[in-house]
Design an enzyme around this catalytic site. Structure first.
Site, PDB file in Angstrom:
ATOM      1  N   CYS A 270      -3.128  -0.133   7.117  1.00 13.23           N
ATOM      2  CA  CYS A 270      -2.217   0.934   7.021  1.00 13.23           C
ATOM      3  C   CYS A 270      -2.235   1.891   8.330  1.00 13.23           C
ATOM      4  O   CYS A 270      -1.201   2.434   8.907  1.00 13.23           O
ATOM      5  CB  CYS A 270      -2.461   1.668   5.596  1.00 13.23           C
ATOM      6  SG  CYS A 270      -1.968   0.956   4.099  1.00 13.23           S
TER       7      CYS A 270
ATOM      8  N   GLU B 190       0.871   3.896   1.785  1.00 11.89           N
ATOM      9  CA  GLU B 190       1.381   4.280   2.963  1.00 11.89           C
ATOM     10  C   GLU B 190       2.673   3.690   3.624  1.00 11.89           C
ATOM     11  O   GLU B 190       3.372   4.271   4.086  1.00 11.89           O
ATOM     12  CB  GLU B 190       0.249   4.213   3.986  1.00 11.89           C
ATOM     13  CG  GLU B 190      -1.227   5.268   3.598  1.00 11.89           C
ATOM     14  CD  GLU B 190      -1.845   4.515   2.673  1.00 11.89           C
ATOM     15  OE1 GLU B 190      -3.341   4.905   2.928  1.00 11.89           O
ATOM     16  OE2 GLU B 190      -1.833   3.353   1.922  1.00 11.89           O
TER      17      GLU B 190
ATOM     18  N   HIS C  70       0.800  -1.255   0.169  1.00 16.97           N
ATOM     19  CA  HIS C  70       0.026  -0.011  -0.075  1.00 16.97           C
ATOM     20  C   HIS C  70       0.960   1.333   0.118  1.00 16.97           C
ATOM     21  O   HIS C  70       1.953   1.381   0.664  1.00 16.97           O
ATOM     22  CB  HIS C  70      -0.872   0.053   1.189  1.00 16.97           C
ATOM     23  CG  HIS C  70      -1.983  -1.049   1.145  1.00 16.97           C
ATOM     24  ND1 HIS C  70      -3.224  -0.709   1.733  1.00 16.97           N
ATOM     25  CD2 HIS C  70      -1.936  -2.180   0.713  1.00 16.97           C
ATOM     26  CE1 HIS C  70      -4.142  -1.800   1.765  1.00 16.97           C
ATOM     27  NE2 HIS C  70      -3.249  -2.745   1.152  1.00 16.97           N
TER      28      HIS C  70
ATOM     29  N   CYS D 197      -6.629   2.404   5.235  1.00 15.47           N
ATOM     30  CA  CYS D 197      -7.466   1.392   5.564  1.00 15.47           C
ATOM     31  C   CYS D 197      -6.828   0.896   7.016  1.00 15.47           C
ATOM     32  O   CYS D 197      -5.978   1.578   7.292  1.00 15.47           O
ATOM     33  CB  CYS D 197      -7.129   0.172   4.500  1.00 15.47           C
ATOM     34  SG  CYS D 197      -5.233  -0.751   4.693  1.00 15.47           S
TER      35      CYS D 197
END
Length: 142
Positions: free
Chosen positions: A87, A56, A54, A84
């Site tokens: 993260c 992040e 992801h 999410c």
């Protein structure tokens, strides 16, 4: 809360990069207390075959390597889409003090992580561009 043009351009450039690589077009930028970009990234789960890919998480790993410390307590993160749950936990563990996001997700668990997060107000044109990339990505997948 004012977002620098440099951060906005980097967010869009990385989101477009992800889109072109058939990744969900989400990007993140980490800045230090002076507003300097420490790291930036986009999603790369498909390319790297990695569930942790992801934007992040990738940006956090890059920032940690750059400053040679896993504690990012003097940093803030800007992200195109509200992080999410996974993260959010990683952001909390890295000690990033604030997270600013442009588009809201439906992840109700974010608040339970105790992260100082705030939706960026204004910037309609930029929000529309990020939303258009996401919408186009998912429309093309159907």
């Amino acid at each position: 809360m004012k977002v620098s043009m440099k951060v906005l351009k980097m967010l869009y450039k990385d989101a477009e990069k992800a889109y072109k690589k058939k990744e969900i077009p989400v990007s993140a930028v980490i800045v230090d207390e002076m507003g300097n970009i420490v790291s930036h990234a986009c999603n790369n789960r498909q390319k790297e075959f990695n569930v942790l890919g992801h934007a992040e998480v990738v940006a956090i790993i890059k920032a940690e390597k750059k400053i040679k410390d896993w504690r990012l307590s003097n940093c803030c993160m800007y992200v195109t889409l509200e992080p999410c749950s996974m993260c959010s936990m990683i952001i909390k563990e890295s000690r990033i003090k604030k997270v600013y996001y442009f588009l809201s997700s439906n992840d109700q668990n974010f608040e339970s992580f105790g992260i100082n997060k705030k939706e960026v107000v204004g910037y309609k044109e930029e929000k529309d561009k990020f939303k258009e990339l996401l919408t186009s990505f998912f429309d093309n997948r159907r």
